[in-house]
Scaffold this active site. Structure first.
Site, PDB file in Angstrom:
ATOM      1  N   ASP A 260       0.784  -1.336   0.071  1.00  0.00           N
ATOM      2  CA  ASP A 260       0.055  -0.085   0.058  1.00  0.00           C
ATOM      3  C   ASP A 260       0.754   1.269   0.137  1.00  0.00           C
ATOM      4  O   ASP A 260       2.027   1.324  -0.474  1.00  0.00           O
ATOM      5  CB  ASP A 260      -0.785  -0.115   1.213  1.00  0.00           C
TER       6      ASP A 260
ATOM      7  N   HIS B 259      -3.772   5.965   3.549  1.00  0.00           N
ATOM      8  CA  HIS B 259      -4.548   4.441   2.845  1.00  0.00           C
ATOM      9  C   HIS B 259      -3.755   3.312   3.640  1.00  0.00           C
ATOM     10  O   HIS B 259      -4.566   2.335   4.065  1.00  0.00           O
ATOM     11  CB  HIS B 259      -4.386   4.690   1.419  1.00  0.00           C
TER      12      HIS B 259
ATOM     13  N   SER C 137     -11.202  -0.836  -0.782  1.00  0.00           N
ATOM     14  CA  SER C 137      -9.713  -0.879  -0.049  1.00  0.00           C
ATOM     15  C   SER C 137     -10.112  -1.373   1.568  1.00  0.00           C
ATOM     16  O   SER C 137      -8.919  -1.970   1.934  1.00  0.00           O
ATOM     17  CB  SER C 137      -9.259   0.320  -0.286  1.00  0.00           C
TER      18      SER C 137
END
Length: 815
Positions: A176, A251, A588
């Site tokens: 990520d 994220h 996600s």
């Protein structure tokens, strides 16, 4: 006789005490003793029988950047603000300071403090500059950030957490944007030694020392050469993008803590979703692979990430990244995942956020677990109250001071507020794009903005900069009714497409449209739940329609998890807010839920293959919500189908004991690839084998031993009844002596499904038995360029286990 009054004892409190004294008499009071008298004083101070003087604990959220320079610390500022609303003198302030006027000062998960106030004092404190919001303290039972609890994972009741020791010996590789290692979610307190098989490293770089890793975060790497090449060696400055494993985006930190974050008490996002935060596998180890950068995630870096993760010794790879669908030999994620699967590593990936429509799903290789998104039974409601009395339901994560219910504010449509004098256009202003709104029209109003193009929270920034004091963000027709809550920078609420139409009609119906916005915080026990998220990508599989994708859905809407310290919860550079946790949505967020579950299953069943783990998750998934109705599609408000949600919503407590599994080996996948008529060169690219011996006759794609079924019929005008025969083999992982009976719930529109044999009798553990499913379908009329899909459900049951597989019938026009 001198009476000691408690600090802060006001006149109303004194009157209350004297009332009790007067009723008892001084001699009676003396006989009862000073202790009882003090209790009576405290009773009066607490305001029993008087709402006016009742004192409560409030949690106060502040804008940390608003501290006046005259105060040396935030704590001094907080104490002075509380003293001012309490009307304390300097002497009283000193006394009260000694008695802990501030219960807590928050500077990590929450910026602010807690203190005890009357309601009137709290109202006054809300008016102090820099105070964003006040939340009454509440006594609650311990609960998680909701998704583990919603999944049925309980720390005190056995099941998957207990059987896997919370995933303590399993390592999850998160590919990520990196990680913010200081977050409490990544603490290694009371975690055992790093598994001996771990061979990874803790790479250093700007903002990331080797000490950032520990027994929880066992390793971290950044892979950037592909990105640097594309950027011609250029990086942004280190305060924006770190050339190290440190996460400047948020994220990666969010997905890592969702999969395997530790227990964190008093977690929330600006007061929302307050509780004890935990990942799905709270004792599993994490390894961060930063493969995503400001301009994207480059294939070369992704493949390098897969390569390093497998060598390092991870058991699970979680990849919340996707893109267009191409043949498997051209798909870097499919290639990397195949190599991982060969070495026993489970790979889960997000299905994509392209939402309703045919064939929007990505990451469709059958050796990948493809994860769609569903909602939780938690919401963040906000209402739009129109001047005509209509109440429009919406959602919001706005945490500041709300608007008044009693004071309606002028309401304007953003498309009518463009800067025409400066060459503006109504379309751009309707989206509330930067610099498009005319302050002469917008100032002092609530603005209705359309979704599209620019960031949702950025629209609110434009409204605020133009002088607006509130925003309503409406979906377009293409967005449907699905709602995602955002951490807005001004009072704002998101509403569905039909609600947006209602508001537009109201604005057109009057010259003096008005509205206000009302916020209700966090609501639990929402029904229906789960619901298929509007944005979750749908099938059929665009590359191999015979393999149903997505595989399953998991919580992916409004998920609270750890966040980077480098940016705001909105991600906007102009937003100065910082928080330890953030609430965001997407497939996600669904993907790391399944990554965590895979780690738990690997911990409970170390000998299970990646295919066995995926099978257990799929065949135990459920397809009904908390109203006992078929899972609903948020985009349409109607029942969803297996084309949308795959096998259903994950149910981890059942997955630990699935009864039967559909296992697959690398050789099975090779036969599947041979059936796709790929060239020998293409097969080698995927399989890494110098020679690929394809069977003759070839194995059809639909006969891969997959836990779901997809019958694809290319019908013509002259087609008669169409038929597909599936062959499947199941492995008994339940009791040695087990008898399973098949049951099919099939559609009525010209589809017949039969199973042979309809009874499977197992005599030993790990025994394998095979069966066939025959699907016959009558041709139906198809509009040009369209297809028709219907779903059925096959269940094998032994009285204890219920092993379910979706069957999808897809009718298409011939090529």
């Amino acid at each position: 006789m001198s009476i000691l009054m408690p600090v802060g004892f006001n006149k109303l409190s004194a009157l209350g005490s004297m009332f009790f004294i007067g009723k008892m008499g001084w001699h009676e009071m003396s006989r009862m003793g000073l202790f009882v008298f003090v209790l009576l004083q405290l009773w009066a101070v607490q305001g029993f029988g008087s709402n006016e003087i009742k004192i409560k604990t409030f949690i106060v959220r502040v804008d940390v950047d608003a501290k006046p320079t005259v105060f040396p610390t935030h704590e001094h500022w907080y104490k002075s603000s509380v003293a001012s609303v309490k009307g304390l003198t300097t002497e009283e302030l000193q006394e009260e300071t000694q008695n802990d006027m501030l219960l807590h000062v928050y500077d990590t998960v929450f910026s602010g403090f807690s203190t005890r106030l009357t309601d009137s004092q709290a109202s006054e404190l809300e008016k102090v500059p820099g105070i964003l919001a006040l939340f009454p303290d509440q006594a609650r039972q311990i609960q998680t950030t909701r998704s583990p609890q919603f999944l049925g994972l309980k720390p005190d009741g056995g099941g998957l957490w207990a059987e896997s020791d919370y995933g303590s010996d399993v390592i999850i590789g998160i590919m990520d944007t990196g990680i913010w290692p200081e977050r409490r979610s990544f603490s290694d307190l009371n975690i055992g030694p790093v598994p001996a098989r771990w061979k990874g490293v803790c790479e250093t770089g700007p903002g990331f020392e080797s000490s950032a890793c520990n027994r929880k975060l066992v390793g971290a790497r950044f892979l950037s050469k592909g990105y640097e090449a594309a950027m011609r060696g250029g990086f942004l400055n280190d305060t924006v993008e770190f050339r190290s494993p440190r996460d400047s985006d948020g994220h990666g930190t969010h997905t890592a803590s969702t999969a395997a974050g530790r227990y964190v008490d008093q977690a929330s996002m600006l007061g929302f979703a307050r509780g004890v935060a935990t990942g799905v596998a709270p004792k599993a180890r994490l390894a961060a692979y930063k493969v995503c950068w400001a301009s994207g995630c480059y294939d070369s870096d992704i493949l390098a990430g897969f390569d390093r993760a497998v060598v390092d010794g991870v058991n699970v790879i979680s990849l919340s990244v996707g893109g267009g669908v191409v043949p498997y030999y051209l798909d870097s994620i499919a290639l990397g995942a195949f190599g991982a699967m060969q070495r026993g590593v489970f790979v889960s990936a997000s299905a994509g956020n392209e939402g309703p429509g045919r064939e929007t799903v990505t990451n469709v290789a059958p050796w990948i677990a493809t994860i769609g998104a569903g909602t939780l039974d938690r919401d963040f409601p906000a209402d739009v109250l129109l001047g005509n009395g209509q109440i429009i339901r919406g959602v919001s994560l706005y945490s500041g001071k709300g608007l008044s219910r009693s004071r309606l504010i002028p309401l304007v449509y953003a498309g009518d507020a463009s800067r025409m004098d400066d060459g503006g256009d109504s379309y751009s202003s309707s989206l509330c794009m930067e610099g498009t709104l005319d302050p002469k029209v917008v100032k002092g109003t609530v603005v209705l903005c359309e979704r599209g193009n620019n960031q949702r929270v950025g629209k609110g920034m434009e409204v605020r900069s133009a002088g607006g004091i509130g925003m309503i963000l409406t979906n377009k027709a293409s967005d449907g009714e699905g709602l995602v809550a955002d951490a807005h920078v001004l009072p704002a609420a998101s509403v569905g497409a039909s609600a947006g139409n209602t508001i537009r009609r109201y604005i057109l119906s009057t010259r003096n449209a008005t509205a206000t916005l009302l916020f209700y915080g966090t609501k639990l026990g929402v029904k229906p739940a789960p619901v298929l998220a509007e944005f979750s990508a749908r099938g059929p599989n665009p590359e191999t329609p015979e393999i149903l994708k997505p595989d399953i859905i998991a919580p992916g809407v409004n998920i609270l998890a750890a966040w980077t310290g480098a940016t705001s919860p909105s991600g906007l550079s102009s937003d100065r807010r910082r928080t330890e946790f953030n609430i965001i949505s997407g497939t996600s967020m669904a993907c790391p839920h399944v990554s965590g579950l895979a780690a738990l299953l690997k911990g409970a069943h170390p000998d299970w293959s990646p295919a066995a783990i995926k099978s257990a998750l799929m065949t135990t998934a459920y397809v009904h919500d908390n109203r006992a109705q078929t899972l609903m599609d948020e985009s349409s408000g109607q029942a969803a189908s297996a084309v949308d949600f795959g096998a259903g919503h994950v149910d981890p407590q059942r997955a630990v004991d699935p009864g039967l599994i559909y296992d697959l080996t690398m050789e099975d996948y090779v036969k599947f690839l041979c059936g796709l008529n790929y060239s020998e060169k293409s097969l080698k690219v995927i399989t890494h084998q110098p020679v690929v011996n394809c069977p003759s006759p070839k194995v059809e794609a639909w006969n891969l031993n997959y836990p779901s079924f997809a019958a694809v019929f290319y019908q013509s005008i002259s087609s008669s009844n169409l038929a597909t025969v599936f062959v499947r083999t199941v492995t008994n992982v339940g009791p040695a002596l087990s008898t399973y009976t098949a049951k099919v719930v099939s559609p009525l529109n010209g589809v017949q499904i039969s199973v042979q044999p309809s009874i499977l009798r197992f005599t030993k553990a790990k025994e394998k038995l095979s069966y066939t499913v025959t699907v016959r379908a009558e041709p139906v009329k198809l509009d040009p360029g369209t297809s028709n899909t219907v779903s059925a459900l096959l269940t094998w049951a032994d009285g204890t286990h219920s092993v379910q597989s979706p069957i999808v019938v897809i009718r298409k026009e011939p090529y």
